[in-house]
Design an enzyme around this catalytic site. Structure first.
Site, mmCIF file in Angstrom:
data_model
loop_
_atom_site.group_PDB
_atom_site.id
_atom_site.type_symbol
_atom_site.label_atom_id
_atom_site.label_comp_id
_atom_site.label_asym_id
_atom_site.label_seq_id
_atom_site.Cartn_x
_atom_site.Cartn_y
_atom_site.Cartn_z
ATOM 1 N N HIS A 134 0.815 -1.211 0.000
ATOM 2 C CA HIS A 134 0.000 0.000 0.000
ATOM 3 C C HIS A 134 0.854 1.269 0.000
ATOM 4 O O HIS A 134 0.333 2.357 -0.241
ATOM 5 C CB HIS A 134 -0.989 -0.001 1.178
ATOM 6 C CG HIS A 134 -0.371 0.220 2.525
ATOM 7 N ND1 HIS A 134 -0.243 -0.784 3.468
ATOM 8 C CD2 HIS A 134 0.130 1.320 3.119
ATOM 9 C CE1 HIS A 134 0.309 -0.306 4.571
ATOM 10 N NE2 HIS A 134 0.539 0.981 4.379
ATOM 11 N N ASP A 164 0.104 -7.750 1.691
ATOM 12 C CA ASP A 164 0.455 -6.333 1.645
ATOM 13 C C ASP A 164 1.969 -6.132 1.629
ATOM 14 O O ASP A 164 2.500 -5.245 2.278
ATOM 15 C CB ASP A 164 -0.174 -5.589 2.830
ATOM 16 C CG ASP A 164 -0.081 -4.075 2.686
ATOM 17 O OD1 ASP A 164 0.007 -3.599 1.550
ATOM 18 O OD2 ASP A 164 -0.076 -3.376 3.720
ATOM 19 N N GLY A 236 3.718 7.184 7.588
ATOM 20 C CA GLY A 236 5.045 7.296 6.999
ATOM 21 C C GLY A 236 5.960 6.167 7.435
ATOM 22 O O GLY A 236 6.990 5.907 6.809
ATOM 23 N N ASN A 237 5.590 5.468 8.526
ATOM 24 C CA ASN A 237 6.384 4.337 9.006
ATOM 25 C C ASN A 237 6.072 3.040 8.262
ATOM 26 O O ASN A 237 6.787 2.043 8.417
ATOM 27 C CB ASN A 237 6.168 4.104 10.500
ATOM 28 C CG ASN A 237 7.060 4.947 11.379
ATOM 29 O OD1 ASN A 237 6.591 5.733 12.196
ATOM 30 N ND2 ASN A 237 8.369 4.794 11.221
ATOM 31 N N SER A 238 4.999 3.023 7.482
ATOM 32 C CA SER A 238 4.645 1.812 6.756
ATOM 33 C C SER A 238 5.806 1.313 5.907
ATOM 34 O O SER A 238 6.450 2.081 5.198
ATOM 35 C CB SER A 238 3.451 2.072 5.832
ATOM 36 O OG SER A 238 2.257 1.638 6.417
ATOM 37 N N LEU A 293 -8.774 -23.619 -0.807
ATOM 38 C CA LEU A 293 -9.641 -24.785 -0.644
ATOM 39 C C LEU A 293 -10.981 -24.601 -1.343
ATOM 40 O O LEU A 293 -11.465 -25.485 -2.030
ATOM 41 C CB LEU A 293 -9.896 -25.058 0.843
ATOM 42 C CG LEU A 293 -8.902 -25.938 1.586
ATOM 43 C CD1 LEU A 293 -9.289 -26.011 3.062
ATOM 44 C CD2 LEU A 293 -8.830 -27.326 0.985
ATOM 45 N N VAL A 295 -13.899 -23.337 0.554
ATOM 46 C CA VAL A 295 -14.883 -23.766 1.550
ATOM 47 C C VAL A 295 -15.268 -22.595 2.447
ATOM 48 O O VAL A 295 -14.543 -21.607 2.561
ATOM 49 C CB VAL A 295 -14.351 -24.901 2.458
ATOM 50 C CG1 VAL A 295 -14.122 -26.166 1.663
ATOM 51 C CG2 VAL A 295 -13.080 -24.471 3.183
#
Length: 378
Positions: A134, A164, A236-238, A293, A295
């Protein structure tokens, strides 16, 4: 970014007219050592050269259009979920990140949409950089600022919507400082943690704290297994790293819980046991394939049971049917749907899972070859 006025506190127990003790600057470490105060300075010197700041730019297309497309994808019907599904109202601007909101908490991605700023870290001296998907989004231009002051253009090697995670690369004439992976499975609640990144676009910054919890499920996907950190994490730390005291990356910053978009001491990182293999797969193939799967599982009672089966999915082809009670996978008993779906999502398509089930009073084992997770399921 507005900054408050300086907060200055008077020295404690210092009377007017009493001179402060004088001494050379090199006495500070000695005093700190005498008082048994820990310092993260040696660790910072070791790891900070490998932490980078990321800025992006987009073409003229509207960011809102991008969010609308993302909303449509996030609302696609998924047959691979626990039941009943938790209510996860979403904040419009953050719908494609870890943006679920439950009851009194509000989750935000730890990136800065106002400045287009994020963070990353170098894992290979050739210029391989890990960050959040992101952070770069649909950027048409990615710029990476290195610790030595250089700014280099980067290109994407690939990303994984489910976790992500994104991998980008810069071309540098000289090898870059890099960091190594640590084993997040060895991290314990209460361990020290050092977080590095680019909060609010201010540039390279570090914060410290402890691991508050592990195994957090934020409702964003089948592989949710977040590490909760109390080290301040802000927009900003992402994409920035969280280090153990050996200077190894044990998590990647991804989200914060806050009613105000700023740090209140509840941040979340993706453990290295998830990030590292995804990064390796992207480096090799440009994408990641997850098991599927097909399910819907109901774990409202024990044992959990199959509520619905996709007639075109791997579970149906392997023999699983409605009302089957799931007792174990391989030799490991399972008690909740999250355990099953995490194991499936973490495996590669084609992997054989031996399901021990109870059907009409009989216990049988079914070998099920996992399918490939559909793109719409992300």
């Amino acid at each position: 970014m507005p900054v408050s006025s300086p907060l200055v506190l008077p020295p404690a127990a210092t009377s007017v007219g009493t001179p402060l003790p004088a001494g050379p600057a090199h006495e500070a470490p000695a005093v700190r050592e005498a008082l048994n105060l820990p310092s993260f300075a040696p660790l910072v010197h070791q790891v900070i050269p490998a932490v980078v700041n990321i800025s992006i730019s987009h073409a003229s297309s509207s960011a809102d259009d991008e969010d609308d497309d993302s909303d449509a994808a996030s609302q696609s019907t998924s047959h691979e979920q626990r039941h009943p599904a938790p209510a996860t109202p979403r904040k419009k601007r953050h719908s494609r990140h870890h943006g679920a909101a439950k009851a009194h908490r509000v989750l935000h991605p730890a990136d800065d949409e106002l400045t287009g700023a994020g963070s990353g870290f170098v894992v290979d001296a050739s210029g391989i950089i890990v960050t959040n998907r992101h952070v770069i989004g649909q950027a048409t231009r990615i710029m990476v600022s290195l610790s030595d002051g250089r700014s280099l253009s980067a290109h994407s090697l690939g990303d994984d919507p489910m976790t992500d995670i994104a991998v980008i690369k810069v071309d540098s004439p000289t090898p870059l400082p890099c960091v190594s992976w640590g084993d997040s499975r060895q991290v314990e609640i209460g361990d020290w943690i050092l977080v590095a990144g680019n909060p609010f676009g201010f540039g390279s910054s570090v914060t410290a704290g402890i691991v508050s919890a592990v195994g957090r499920d934020l409702g964003s996907g089948a592989l949710d297994d977040f590490m909760q950190l109390d080290a301040p994490i802000n927009p900003g730390n992402s994409g920035g790293p969280a280090f153990n005291l050996q200077g190894q990356v044990v998590a990647m910053n991804a989200a914060i819980a806050s009613p105000s978009d700023g740090s209140v001491g509840i941040g979340f990182g993706i453990p290295s046991e998830i990030v590292a293999p995804v990064v390796e797969s992207i480096r090799k193939t440009g994408h990641v394939e997850h098991g599927w799967l097909g399910v819907t599982l109901n774990d409202a009672s024990f044992p959990m049971w199959v509520e619905d089966v996709d007639p075109h999915g791997a579970a149906w082809q392997g023999g699983l049917r409605k009302k089957d009670a799931i007792l174990a996978i391989g030799n490991v008993p399972v008690h909740d749907a999250r355990t099953v779906l995490r194991s499936v999502a973490a495996a590669h398509p084609g992997t054989i899972f031996n399901f021990t089930i109870r059907r009409e009073g009989k216990v049988i084992t079914l070998p099920v070859a996992l399918g490939k997770r559909p793109t719409a399921a992300f």
